[in-house]
Enzyme design. Structure first.
Site, PDB file in Angstrom:
ATOM      1  N   HIS A  26      51.388  34.700  27.344  1.00  0.00           N
ATOM      2  CA  HIS A  26      50.890  33.468  28.014  1.00  0.00           C
ATOM      3  C   HIS A  26      50.551  32.621  26.863  1.00  0.00           C
ATOM      4  CE1 HIS A  26      49.400  37.034  30.617  1.00  0.00           C
ATOM      5  NE2 HIS A  26      50.122  36.086  31.022  1.00  0.00           N
ATOM      6  N   LYS A  50      40.498  44.356  44.617  1.00  0.00           N
ATOM      7  CA  LYS A  50      41.733  45.849  44.229  1.00  0.00           C
ATOM      8  C   LYS A  50      41.036  46.641  43.920  1.00  0.00           C
ATOM      9  CE  LYS A  50      46.760  44.735  42.442  1.00  0.00           C
ATOM     10  NZ  LYS A  50      46.865  43.044  41.917  1.00  0.00           N
ATOM     11  N   ARG A  99      59.788  34.046  33.676  1.00  0.00           N
ATOM     12  CA  ARG A  99      60.766  34.509  33.694  1.00  0.00           C
ATOM     13  C   ARG A  99      61.805  34.310  33.833  1.00  0.00           C
ATOM     14  NH1 ARG A  99      56.100  39.048  32.993  1.00  0.00           N
ATOM     15  NH2 ARG A  99      55.806  38.406  34.793  1.00  0.00           N
ATOM     16  N   SER A 136      52.412  41.800  31.059  1.00  0.00           N
ATOM     17  CA  SER A 136      51.019  42.789  30.933  1.00  0.00           C
ATOM     18  C   SER A 136      51.090  43.949  31.143  1.00  0.00           C
ATOM     19  CB  SER A 136      50.113  42.112  31.782  1.00  0.00           C
ATOM     20  OG  SER A 136      49.721  39.933  31.317  1.00  0.00           O
TER      21      SER A 136
END
Ligand code: ADP
Length: 163
Positions: A26, A50, A99, A136
């Site tokens: 990031h 969530k 990515r 992450s």
């Protein structure tokens, strides 16, 4: 030969994400984004649907500390649609990273939606080869097993454009 001089105007990009946690991947997108845009707003998405214990405020505070000396980067938590948040903070464009092909398909779909519902364009930067494996979720998984993740997390001295 005469060149046409264009009027310069400030461009602000919104870099939205979960940043759970904010990684070197990031950080690299922000550093490279600062070469393209005048300002970057890092939008930390809060998702209490969530996860009722979503610690978006803590994540945002840690990122803000990282960029404390960089006046062109701001950090804010948001819990509305990305297009609405972008409009509210005056962002011209969404900045994202890609990515692999899975990211590509996801980002293309999100970019389409944001353009359709909010007339908002997206700029994607390809992940740097040495950061392409950083995610992450990988960091969270390694942390859960007590592994050292410092190679994947940002370093405070490495936050501006061009380094
Ligand atoms: P989200 O939950 O919205 O996908 P993330 O925090 O996972 O948010 O990621 C935010 C953005 O950063 C996404 O566009 C993602 O593809 C990109 N990104 C994540 N890791 C990297 C990396 N290592 N290199 C480049 N871009 C990355």
């Amino acid at each position: 030969m005469r060149y046409k001089i264009l009027i310069n105007s400030m461009k602000t990009a919104l870099f939205p994400g979960s940043f759970n946690p904010f990684t070197r991947g990031h950080q690299d997108i922000v550093a490279r984004g600062l070469r393209l845009f005048d300002c970057i707003i890092i939008g930390v998405g809060r998702n209490t649907a969530k996860n009722p214990h979503d610690n978006a405020d803590e994540r945002a505070a840690a990122i803000a500390e990282l960029y404390a000396a960089e006046p062109r980067v701001a950090v804010q938590v948001y819990d509305v649609l990305t297009v609405d948040f972008a409009r509210a903070v005056g962002a011209d464009v969404v900045l994202r990273g890609v990515r692999n092909t899975a990211d590509f398909e996801y980002e293309r779909q999100m970019a389409d939606v944001n353009r359709l519902i909010g007339d908002l364009e997206t700029v994607c930067l390809f992940a740097a080869p040495d950061k392409v494996e950083i995610s992450s979720s990988l960091v969270r998984e390694l942390q859960a097993f007590g592994k050292d993740v410092s190679d994947y997390l940002p370093s405070a001295g490495d936050v501006s454009a061009g380094d």
